[in-house]
Structures are given as structure tokens and as C-alpha cells.
Design an enzyme around this catalytic site. Structure first.
Site, PDB file in Angstrom:
ATOM      1  N   GLU A  72      -6.749  -0.902  -4.179  1.00 27.06           N
ATOM      2  CA  GLU A  72      -7.125   0.482  -3.857  1.00 27.06           C
ATOM      3  C   GLU A  72      -6.842   1.433  -5.012  1.00 27.06           C
ATOM      4  OE1 GLU A  72      -6.394   3.770  -0.289  1.00 27.06           O
ATOM      5  OE2 GLU A  72      -4.922   2.160  -0.577  1.00 27.06           O
ATOM      6  N   ASP A 110       0.878  -1.173   0.000  1.00 22.49           N
ATOM      7  CA  ASP A 110       0.000   0.000   0.000  1.00 22.49           C
ATOM      8  C   ASP A 110       0.914   1.222   0.000  1.00 22.49           C
ATOM      9  OD1 ASP A 110      -1.886   1.969   0.484  1.00 22.49           O
ATOM     10  OD2 ASP A 110      -2.910   0.874   2.077  1.00 22.49           O
ATOM     11  N   ASP A 127      -3.408   7.537  -3.211  1.00 27.56           N
ATOM     12  CA  ASP A 127      -3.304   6.376  -2.319  1.00 27.56           C
ATOM     13  C   ASP A 127      -3.726   5.159  -3.137  1.00 27.56           C
ATOM     14  OD1 ASP A 127      -3.294   4.670  -0.155  1.00 27.56           O
ATOM     15  OD2 ASP A 127      -4.710   5.828   1.060  1.00 27.56           O
ATOM     16  N   GLU A 187     -10.973   1.271  -1.069  1.00 26.71           N
ATOM     17  CA  GLU A 187     -10.044   0.154  -0.860  1.00 26.71           C
ATOM     18  C   GLU A 187     -10.722  -1.072  -0.258  1.00 26.71           C
ATOM     19  OE1 GLU A 187      -6.885   1.041   1.962  1.00 26.71           O
ATOM     20  OE2 GLU A 187      -7.922   2.829   2.638  1.00 26.71           O
ATOM     21  N   HIS A 244     -11.716   6.310   2.187  1.00 26.40           N
ATOM     22  CA  HIS A 244     -11.763   7.564   2.929  1.00 26.40           C
ATOM     23  C   HIS A 244     -11.631   8.766   2.008  1.00 26.40           C
ATOM     24  CE1 HIS A 244      -7.349   7.250   2.372  1.00 26.40           C
ATOM     25  NE2 HIS A 244      -7.563   5.973   2.640  1.00 26.40           N
ATOM     26  N   HIS A 283      -6.823  10.637   5.993  1.00 29.14           N
ATOM     27  CA  HIS A 283      -8.192  10.287   6.395  1.00 29.14           C
ATOM     28  C   HIS A 283      -8.896  11.590   6.770  1.00 29.14           C
ATOM     29  CE1 HIS A 283      -7.768   5.845   6.467  1.00 29.14           C
ATOM     30  NE2 HIS A 283      -6.497   6.190   6.520  1.00 29.14           N
TER      31      HIS A 283
END
Length: 296
Positions: free
Chosen positions: A281, A82, A93, A186, A153, A161
Site C-alpha cells: 500500500e 499495515d 496509510d 492497496e 480509498h 475511508h
């Protein structure tokens, strides 16, 4: 919203994710994997938005390598890589799961498929609960279980976040996607034997600034200044600090900052029945007709 920076960060993140996906990591230490992926980010002109996560098997998230981490990846492991890229604080992300044991290929495929199905339905006004419903349906159709207490998020400048959650199951609390916001979606998937929840583990090796409040310890305050100047409010790893100072001293000063509630430590997240977990993700910006998936 700086769309150009989001897109630039997304392009770098996408390239580095595919580098991570296609490389054979078997026999490498988690330290080597983290450093290699982070160097790829920097070599493309990006900055790390958080330490690369290399969560193995039943660890779902939040494990990054310790300084000189000796743990070696084997050909029976399932690893989630990740990674985050930031340009001027605007974040991409993204994550990929790599299985070296064919028994768990279905987990990886299902995480990817549920993400793809979620991305196909996102646009301005879509309810977050409907994205969760789509992910849950896709995962369960394949005889697997989504992780209910992990979610995507909203993202903001220097904030990973940012307050809104995109669930991996249908949920009651919901919001509508806005063209003025950026989100990460994700899906996390576990086996039919899993509980579909994660619990916190004892290991904590990712940290983040909570406030810039000074302590009574002058050396700790110097470290605090270093963290703010280099990482802002974004998460960081102990091994990033040990490039500048002795590991033992860094650990003691971090403990001091944690005790003073200036820094927080993120615990690793483990599937509650210790079953393997896969993750996929993307980061996206909704539009009236679909989405700009920055990490595609």
C-alpha cells in the site's frame, strides 16, 4: 488540502514501514510488534492514524494485537503490517507484507509489483476502474488472484475511508482522480486456490467513534470524551485504552458504547477460502503529470 502535513506524515510512515520490513519479527508476539511499530511512529513525531494491523496468513486485514496478545510470529507465517501516521489529522496509510516461508514470496512480490504498476499510471483524470484493471492484470499474469471486495480509498482530515474506492479489479462504477484529493492504493493478493473475496470474522479488536452522543452511563461518557480527545474519529485499539484503565472495565464500557451505537467495532477480514493473503500500500496525491507518492 494541507500538502505539507500529508508529506510529513508520509515520510514518517515510509521510514517506519521500512523499519518493519527489515526487522526479523520471528519469535516476537503480535503485541510486541504492534507496540514496537507504533513507538517508532511516535518517536519520529507522528501520531498513529489507526492501530497497527498485524494480520497473519489468511487474515487479510483489521487484526491488531489484543492487550498483552500472546500470539507469537513463527517462521512459517506471512504477516501484513499495515500502519497509518497522522499529522494534524492528515493521514499517510502504507503497508508491507513479510513472508518467512519462501513458498509465499511470490504473493508478496506480486502485491508490490501490482502497486508499483498502479503508481506508474496514476495522475489527474485517470479513472479508478483503470487502476483496478492494471492491478487485476498484474496479479493474474502471475497466476494469482486479487481480492475483489477490498479496495483502496480516498483520505480526508481525520477520515481514513472518505467515500471513494480504488478497486483491485476492473469495476463498472468509477471516478476520475483529482489533484484536490489524497488516496491510498492497496492491492491484496491471494493464491490460485483462493476465492478472491474476504468474509468477516468474529474477532473485533479495532474500534471507531460513530458519534459523540452521550449515554446514560457516566463512566461510558468519560471514556467517550477520552476517545474523542485522543483519537477524534480515527480508529483505536483496546490496548490503547487499557494504558489508562483496567482492561475488564474498558471492555464493559466499550460494549456499552457499541450497544448505544456511539462506537463501532471493525471485524477482522478473512480470505473466504482461508488462503494466504499479501498486501502492499501507498498513499498518493495526483498531479497533472503523475503523482506525489507520500509514502514512497
Amino acid at each position: 488540502m494541507q500538502i505539507d502535513d500529508y508529506i510529513k506524515a508520509g515520510k514518517i510512515a515510509s521510514e517506519v514501514r521500512e523499519f518493519a520490513r527489515t526487522k526479523n519479527w520471528v519469535g516476537k508476539t503480535l503485541y510486541e510488534i504492534c507496540e514496537s511499530v507504533e513507538n517508532e511512529i511516535r518517536s519520529r513525531g507522528g501520531k498513529c492514524a489507526f492501530p497497527v494491523n498485524t494480520s497473519l496468513n489468511e487474515l487479510a486485514a483489521h487484526y491488531t494485537a489484543e492487550p498483552n496478545d500472546p500470539k507469537v510470529l513463527t517462521d512459517t507465517d506471512l504477516i501484513k503490517i499495515d500502519l497509518g501516521v497522522q499529522i494534524n489529522g492528515y493521514i499517510a496509510d502504507t503497508a508491507v507484507s513479510i513472508s518467512y516461508d519462501s513458498e509465499f514470496d511470490m504473493l508478496v512480490r506480486t502485491a508490490e509489483e501490482s502497486l508499483k504498476n498502479a503508481m506508474s499510471m496514476v495522475k489527474e483524470g485517470v479513472r479508478s476502474s483503470d487502476i483496478g484493471r492494471m492491478i487485476e492484470k498484474t496479479v493474474k499474469q502471475n497466476g494469482l488472484i486479487p481480492i475483489a471486495n477490498l479496495s483502496g480509498h480516498s483520505l480526508e482530515q481525520y477520515t481514513i475511508h472518505a467515500g471513494k474506492s480504488i478497486p483491485n479489479i476492473w469495476s463498472i462504477g468509477s471516478f476520475s482522480l483529482s489533484v484536490k484529493e489524497t488516496y491510498a492504493c492497496e492491492p491484496f493478493v491471494t493464491t490460485a486456490k483462493g476465492l478472491g473475496f474476504v468474509r468477516e470474522g468474529k474477532t473485533r479488536n479495532i474500534f471507531g467513534l460513530v458519534s459523540k452522543k452521550k449515554t446514560k452511563n457516566e463512566k461510558a461518557n468519560k471514556l467517550l470524551d477520552y476517545i474523542w480527545e485522543n483519537f477524534n474519529m480515527l480508529p483505536f485499539a483496546l490496548r490503547w485504552i487499557t494504558k489508562e484503565m483496567d482492561e475488564k472495565e474498558a471492555r464493559l464500557l466499550l460494549e456499552d458504547l457499541i450497544k448505544n451505537k456511539v462506537v463501532r467495532a471493525y471485524p477482522v477480514l478473512i480470505e473466504a477460502n482461508e488462503q494466504r493473503v499479501a498486501q502492499a500500500e501507498h498513499t498518493f496525491i495526483p498531479t497533472p503529470t503523475g503523482a506525489i507518492v507520500t509514502t514512497l
